[in-house]
Design an enzyme around this catalytic site. Structure first.
Site, short mmCIF file in Angstrom:
data_model
loop_
_atom_site.label_atom_id
_atom_site.label_comp_id
_atom_site.label_asym_id
_atom_site.label_seq_id
_atom_site.Cartn_x
_atom_site.Cartn_y
_atom_site.Cartn_z
N GLY A 1 0.87 -1.18 0.00
CA GLY A 1 0.00 0.00 0.00
C GLY A 1 0.90 1.22 0.00
O GLY A 1 1.84 1.29 -0.79
N GLU A 2 0.65 2.14 0.90
CA GLU A 2 1.54 3.31 1.05
C GLU A 2 2.05 3.32 2.49
O GLU A 2 1.26 3.50 3.43
CB GLU A 2 0.80 4.61 0.76
N SER A 3 3.35 3.15 2.62
CA SER A 3 3.93 3.02 3.96
C SER A 3 3.65 4.24 4.83
O SER A 3 3.37 4.11 6.03
CB SER A 3 5.43 2.77 3.85
N CYS B 1 6.20 -5.37 0.52
CA CYS B 1 6.32 -4.06 -0.12
C CYS B 1 6.24 -2.92 0.90
O CYS B 1 7.16 -2.73 1.67
CB CYS B 1 5.28 -3.96 -1.23
N ARG C 1 12.81 3.84 -0.77
CA ARG C 1 11.39 3.84 -1.16
C ARG C 1 11.29 4.12 -2.67
O ARG C 1 11.99 4.96 -3.20
CB ARG C 1 10.68 4.92 -0.36
N ILE D 1 5.43 -3.51 -7.56
CA ILE D 1 4.65 -2.29 -7.80
C ILE D 1 5.24 -1.16 -6.95
O ILE D 1 5.08 -1.15 -5.73
CB ILE D 1 3.16 -2.50 -7.44
N ARG D 2 5.94 -0.25 -7.58
CA ARG D 2 6.62 0.84 -6.86
C ARG D 2 7.30 0.30 -5.60
O ARG D 2 7.14 0.80 -4.49
CB ARG D 2 5.63 1.96 -6.51
N HIS E 1 4.69 -8.79 -4.43
CA HIS E 1 3.32 -9.01 -3.94
C HIS E 1 2.82 -10.42 -4.24
O HIS E 1 2.12 -10.62 -5.24
CB HIS E 1 2.37 -8.02 -4.62
N GLU F 1 0.41 -11.93 -2.94
CA GLU F 1 -1.05 -12.00 -2.83
C GLU F 1 -1.74 -11.63 -4.15
O GLU F 1 -2.92 -11.88 -4.32
CB GLU F 1 -1.54 -11.09 -1.69
N1 GLN Z 1 5.86 2.84 -2.74
C1 GLN Z 1 5.01 2.37 -1.69
C2 GLN Z 1 5.40 2.97 -0.34
O1 GLN Z 1 6.30 3.72 -0.26
C3 GLN Z 1 5.00 0.87 -1.61
C4 GLN Z 1 4.32 0.29 -2.81
C5 GLN Z 1 3.60 -0.97 -2.55
O2 GLN Z 1 3.38 -1.39 -1.43
N2 GLN Z 1 3.19 -1.61 -3.61
O3 GLN Z 1 4.82 2.67 0.66
#
Ligand code: GLN
Length: 204
Positions: free
Chosen positions: A59-61, A91, A120, A149-150, A184, A186
């Site tokens: 998600g987004e940390s 992630c 990050r 993913i990112r 990921h 999942e």
């Molecule tokens: N770039 C996201 C973050 O900094 C992590 C991306 C992800 O969990 N798919 O949290």
């Protein structure tokens, strides 16, 4: 290197909590239940009680950490993991646990529970998402489909054990009861890593 499949001493359905602040928690619930675990969404400190394992999703940390602070979950979660609760971090979850975070939001710090240094979004914005075949130590059969993913880039794995490498960088690490992945699992139909984590939770 200890094979992942050496985890697991007893049988039964463990109760795995899935941090549900935001991000890909529903997919982890589905994956865990498909390998026979019971699950509980973790939204409050009380939800941590009596768990056999915990998943920190992608998600987004920054958002995840901020929301945990807001509901008073950050410290109890840190204590539970520091106390030995088996944890699978994917992630953003990996960033949340890290000792050092670079290129984070202003003031962003990891919980310092996992001895890795991560950058990050370190795989670059031009390749925000990609898929790569990942050989994970101890997983039988074919390579694991790694969906990135990112993703955070592991710049140094410290004392954590590297269990998978891609392009010369660690993409899966284990440190005792913590397994952390840049990718990921999942989001694929391959359940082998969730299966291994369930075994790890049962063995603890
Ligand atoms: N770039 C996201 C973050 O900094 C992590 C991306 C992800 O969990 N798919 O949290």
């Amino acid at each position: 290197m200890k094979p992942l499949s050496s985890w697991g001493k007893r049988k039964g359905a463990p109760l795995i909590g899935v941090l549900a602040m935001q991000g890909a928690f529903a997919e982890h619930v589905r994956a865990l239940e498909s390998v026979g675990a019971k699950t509980r969404l973790v939204k409050t400190p009380e939800d941590l009680h009596n768990l056999d394992g915990l998943v920190l999703p992608g998600g987004e940390s920054t958002t995840m950490t901020m929301l945990m602070e807001r509901v008073g979950l950050l410290e109890p979660l840190r204590d539970a993991i520091a106390g030995g609760l088996p944890t699978l971090a994917t992630c953003a979850g990996m960033i949340v646990l890290a000792r050092e975070v670079t290129d984070g939001m202003a003031g962003q710090r990891g919980l310092g529970l996992l001895d890795i240094s991560v950058r990050r979004n370190g795989y670059g914005r031009q390749v925000d998402s990609f898929e790569a075949a990942i050989d994970v130590a101890g997983l039988d059969g074919k390579a694991f489909p790694g969906v990135f993913i990112r993703s955070p880039l592991v710049e140094s794995a410290g004392t954590a054990e590297v269990v998978a490498v891609h392009d010369g960088r660690a993409v899966a690490v284990r440190q005792g009861h913590i397994l952390a992945l840049c990718f990921h699992p999942e989001l694929t139909g391959d359940r082998r890593l969730h299966q291994e984590f369930v075994r790890m939770a049962l063995a603890s």
